[in-house]
Design an enzyme around this catalytic site. Structure first.
Site, short mmCIF file in Angstrom:
data_model
loop_
_atom_site.label_atom_id
_atom_site.label_comp_id
_atom_site.label_asym_id
_atom_site.label_seq_id
_atom_site.Cartn_x
_atom_site.Cartn_y
_atom_site.Cartn_z
N ARG A 51 9.53 1.80 -0.69
CA ARG A 51 8.31 1.06 -1.05
C ARG A 51 8.73 -0.38 -1.34
O ARG A 51 9.90 -0.71 -1.36
CB ARG A 51 7.62 1.73 -2.24
CG ARG A 51 8.62 2.27 -3.25
CD ARG A 51 8.25 2.07 -4.64
NE ARG A 51 7.87 0.75 -4.97
CZ ARG A 51 8.72 -0.24 -5.28
NH1 ARG A 51 10.04 -0.06 -5.27
NH2 ARG A 51 8.27 -1.44 -5.61
N GLY A 52 7.73 -1.23 -1.58
CA GLY A 52 8.04 -2.65 -1.72
C GLY A 52 7.93 -3.27 -0.34
O GLY A 52 8.49 -2.73 0.63
N ALA A 53 7.21 -4.40 -0.25
CA ALA A 53 6.88 -4.97 1.05
C ALA A 53 8.10 -5.20 1.97
O ALA A 53 8.11 -4.73 3.12
CB ALA A 53 6.08 -6.25 0.86
N ARG A 88 1.03 2.46 5.78
CA ARG A 88 0.44 1.80 4.60
C ARG A 88 -0.23 0.51 5.07
O ARG A 88 0.33 -0.20 5.91
CB ARG A 88 1.51 1.50 3.54
CG ARG A 88 2.01 2.76 2.83
CD ARG A 88 2.85 2.43 1.62
NE ARG A 88 2.06 2.03 0.48
CZ ARG A 88 2.59 1.54 -0.65
NH1 ARG A 88 3.90 1.41 -0.76
NH2 ARG A 88 1.82 1.20 -1.66
N GLN A 199 5.94 1.95 -11.42
CA GLN A 199 7.10 1.31 -10.79
C GLN A 199 7.86 0.42 -11.78
O GLN A 199 9.07 0.24 -11.66
CB GLN A 199 6.67 0.45 -9.60
CG GLN A 199 6.24 1.22 -8.37
CD GLN A 199 4.73 1.37 -8.32
OE1 GLN A 199 4.07 1.49 -9.34
NE2 GLN A 199 4.18 1.40 -7.12
N ASP A 240 2.89 -8.74 -1.57
CA ASP A 240 2.82 -7.85 -0.41
C ASP A 240 2.21 -8.54 0.80
O ASP A 240 2.42 -8.13 1.94
CB ASP A 240 1.99 -6.60 -0.74
CG ASP A 240 2.80 -5.68 -1.63
OD1 ASP A 240 2.80 -5.88 -2.85
OD2 ASP A 240 3.46 -4.77 -1.08
N ASN A 250 -0.71 -8.55 -4.50
CA ASN A 250 0.41 -7.82 -5.09
C ASN A 250 -0.15 -6.61 -5.84
O ASN A 250 -1.36 -6.39 -5.85
CB ASN A 250 1.22 -8.75 -6.00
CG ASN A 250 2.54 -8.14 -6.45
OD1 ASN A 250 3.31 -7.65 -5.61
ND2 ASN A 250 2.82 -8.11 -7.73
N LYS A 251 0.72 -5.86 -6.46
CA LYS A 251 0.33 -4.63 -7.15
C LYS A 251 -0.87 -4.83 -8.07
O LYS A 251 -0.96 -5.85 -8.76
CB LYS A 251 1.55 -4.13 -7.94
CG LYS A 251 1.36 -2.84 -8.69
CD LYS A 251 0.87 -1.69 -7.84
CE LYS A 251 1.77 -1.38 -6.67
NZ LYS A 251 1.15 -0.49 -5.66
O1 MRU Z 1 3.09 0.17 -3.91
P1 MRU Z 1 4.44 -0.48 -3.89
O2 MRU Z 1 5.37 0.08 -4.90
O3 MRU Z 1 5.01 -0.55 -2.51
O4 MRU Z 1 4.12 -1.98 -4.34
C1 MRU Z 1 5.17 -2.90 -4.44
C2 MRU Z 1 4.71 -4.21 -4.95
O5 MRU Z 1 3.55 -4.44 -5.21
C3 MRU Z 1 5.74 -5.28 -5.04
O6 MRU Z 1 5.47 -6.14 -6.11
C4 MRU Z 1 5.71 -6.09 -3.73
O7 MRU Z 1 5.93 -5.27 -2.65
C5 MRU Z 1 6.69 -7.19 -3.72
S1 MRU Z 1 8.29 -6.49 -3.57
C6 MRU Z 1 9.49 -7.47 -3.28
#
Ligand code: MRU
Length: 357
Positions: A51-53, A88, A199, A240, A250-251
């Site tokens: 996970r994470g962009a 996703r 997270q 993201d 973002n989240k």
């Molecule tokens: O749903 P996730 O855990 O994939 O979300 C991740 C985030 O929102 C991070 O902040 C984002 O991807 C930036 S990561 C370098």
């Protein structure tokens, strides 16, 4: 980054397979997972083992390459591309990485496609490490400046996990924090728990503990109060998807933190590799597809033994949007691998190399 005494990245290619750390089990279990088939890659992204962009993008690039190894016909490649893309919806790095691989091989003879695609996936991976390291060095300047002014511990608030686990190594929002630690700047991090998947509490806190960075986990609603009480010097989060005007997706919960920071005159930075910039988006607030995740993520909570307990009554109505968009006007600056940019179109357009690996 180190786990115990061993250095790890989140993804690597070894013995004809791709290996990842299964992040659904962290921090209670450290398990390496092998990905080989297109379904392995699709499910690892969809179910958030990765996970994470930035990491989602790298995983998709490897997924497409390994699918090409099995069947290099254009029909199969297109099918695999679509499948991975559907895993996703919000992080643009997924499409960015898939497009890079697809466009580089589509005109080639079938038999040449595998080698080209796996080399490109490896290159996207190593470029991500370099970019995140650079983000850390650019962000370090901001933390250093604050420290020279304050001359005591710098309190940084972050949301979700934008650490090395969200990338290949180093991270985005946490990279300046790791660099500050290495440069002996005294820091303390407020870690938003980041409901519903936690997270922050599970991944960010674990990363900071491993790197011996002082941190405190807080519930997501605490940030405003901490800022009003003078306990936050700056905020750094990840992205993201970033629109050309500097709006950042973002989240979920990031937007509220940005408003609170703005109201309290606290700098709010977004750390991102330019691979999160969506060149097709003039603005972000009304244009980004926000992933709606299963309601069960809210109504059940995972224990340390990986058992799930109900925390709502049966049949409760829930909604689980996973991201939100922070308008550019609340953002002090974007920390990219090319340096600090203002969150506005004229600055973002300056980056000519956006599409290059
Ligand atoms: O749903 P996730 O855990 O994939 O979300 C991740 C985030 O929102 C991070 O902040 C984002 O991807 C930036 S990561 C370098």
């Amino acid at each position: 980054m180190k786990v115990g005494n061993k250095k790890f990245t989140t993804i690597w290619y070894e013995d004809d397979a791709v290996k990842i750390i299964d992040q659904t089990l962290l921090p209670f279990k450290f398990k390496i997972k092998k990905l080989k088939t297109i379904n392995d890659f699709f499910l690892s992204i969809k179910n958030m083992c990765v996970r994470g962009a930035p990491l989602i993008g790298v995983t998709a690039a490897f997924g497409l390459a390994l699918s090409i190894k099995r069947n290099s016909s254009i029909k199969n490649i297109e099918r695999s591309y679509e499948k991975l893309l559907s895993a996703r919806p919000t992080a643009v790095n997924l499409k960015w990485a898939l497009d890079l691989v697809f466009n580089s091989i589509k005109q080639m003879p079938d038999e040449k496609r595998w080698l080209k695609s796996i080399n490109l996936a490896k290159k996207i991976r190593s470029q991500d490490i370099n970019n995140c390291k650079k983000i850390g060095l650019h962000g370090l300047k901001i933390i250093k400046e604050k420290y020279l002014e304050k001359k005591s511990v710098i309190n940084i608030l972050t949301h979700c996990n934008a650490g090395w686990l969200a990338t290949v190594d180093w991270g985005t929002a946490l990279s300046p924090i790791f660099s500050a630690k290495q440069n002996n700047i005294p820091i303390h991090v407020w870690v938003d728990e980041t409901r519903p998947r936690n997270q922050g509490a599970l991944l960010t806190a674990w990363e900071l503990k491993n790197a011996r960075v002082p941190y405190t986990i807080v519930v997501d609603n605490a940030g405003g109060h901490l800022m009003q009480s003078g306990k936050v010097d700056l905020c750094i989060v990840g992205s993201d998807r970033t629109a050309l005007n500097g709006d950042v997706c973002n989240k979920i919960g990031t937007y509220l933190k940005a408003i609170a920071a703005f109201d309290n005159g606290i700098p709010f930075y977004v750390a991102l590799p330019v691979s999160t910039i969506d060149l097709n988006l003039k603005e972000g607030v009304s244009n980004i597809e926000i992933e709606e995740r299963p309601g069960i993520e809210l109504s059940k909570i995972r224990s340390t033994t990986n058992k799930f307990s109900k925390i709502y009554f049966d049949g409760a109505n829930v909604s689980n949007p996973a991201f939100d968009v922070t308008p550019a006007k609340y953002i002090t600056g974007l920390i990219t691998e090319f340096g600090l940019l203002k969150a506005k179109t004229s600055e973002i357009r300056k980056i000519k190399t956006l599409k290059n690996v």
